[in-house]
Design an enzyme around this catalytic site. Structure first.
Site: not given
Length: 215
Positions: A32-33, A123, A158
């Site tokens: 997990d980044v 976001y 995507t």
């Protein structure tokens, strides 16, 4: 040889299989980044296999459904910034000890950082911060001739985009060319920016958005 990190083990395995089917060499690690220790351990381990890194692409991201600012979920805020901003920056910074002088770093930003939409505060904030961070890193790493650039895709075909009901339909009205961006088109530009063919390109943002941010 390339190395890949993903939090989704099944998706990562599919990528590994595809690369090998095409004759490429790849190593991978599930991590997990947004978990700094896990991310750093994964990068160090894979760099030990592949050797010095010539390019790094921070491409992890999450896009939750839109939500009015009055109903902002702060846990979701932490998740979005943890992956899209902090995780991306940590990916680059944790890789630096393995990156050769003259290498290339790339982050996946967003057209929403340039032209926001309502209901996407977390976001937009994360991606706008990432755009600014990449420019700052480009200046700081210039003495090592390490280039840092941003890809800013628009509405791209995507799974992440398709998972949100109505997202494509509501977004295409703001795209002059009226089509989703093919992920292969984004990948082609990413390869170019990571290569020696763009060795004097740094601190730049490249929009691939069908004209969404043109006006």
């Amino acid at each position: 040889m390339v190395a890949g990190i993903d939090v989704d083990g099944d998706a990562l395995s599919a990528t590994v299989d595809r690369v090998r089917e095409l004759g490429g060499q790849i190593t991978s690690c599930v991590a997990d980044v947004s978990d700094r220790q896990a991310l750093t351990a994964a990068i160090d381990s894979m760099a030990g296999e592949v050797g010095p890194l010539h390019g790094v692409f921070a491409n992890a991201g999450v896009l939750p459904p839109p939500i009015p600012v009055e109903a902002l979920d702060w846990q979701e805020w932490d998740l979005v910034l943890g992956v899209n901003l902090t995780g991306a920056v940590m990916t680059l910074v944790s890789s630096l000890g393995h990156v050769v002088d003259g290498g290339s770093l790339l982050v996946n930003g967003s057209s929403l950082a340039i032209r926001p939409r309502e209901g996407r505060l977390a976001y937009v904030a994360a991606k706008a911060g990432l755009h600014a961070a990449a420019r700052a890193l480009a200046l700081e790493l210039a003495p090592r001739r390490i280039r840092v650039n941003v890809l800013a895709p628009g509405l791209t075909d995507t799974p992440m985009v398709r998972r949100i009901p109505g997202h494509i339909e509501s977004g295409l009205s703001s795209v002059p060319l009226g089509e989703l961006v093919a992920p292969e088109e984004v990948a082609t530009l990413a390869v170019h920016l990571l290569s020696e063919d763009s060795r004097h390109v740094t601190g730049a943002v490249f929009s691939v958005d069908g004209g969404r941010t043109a006006g």
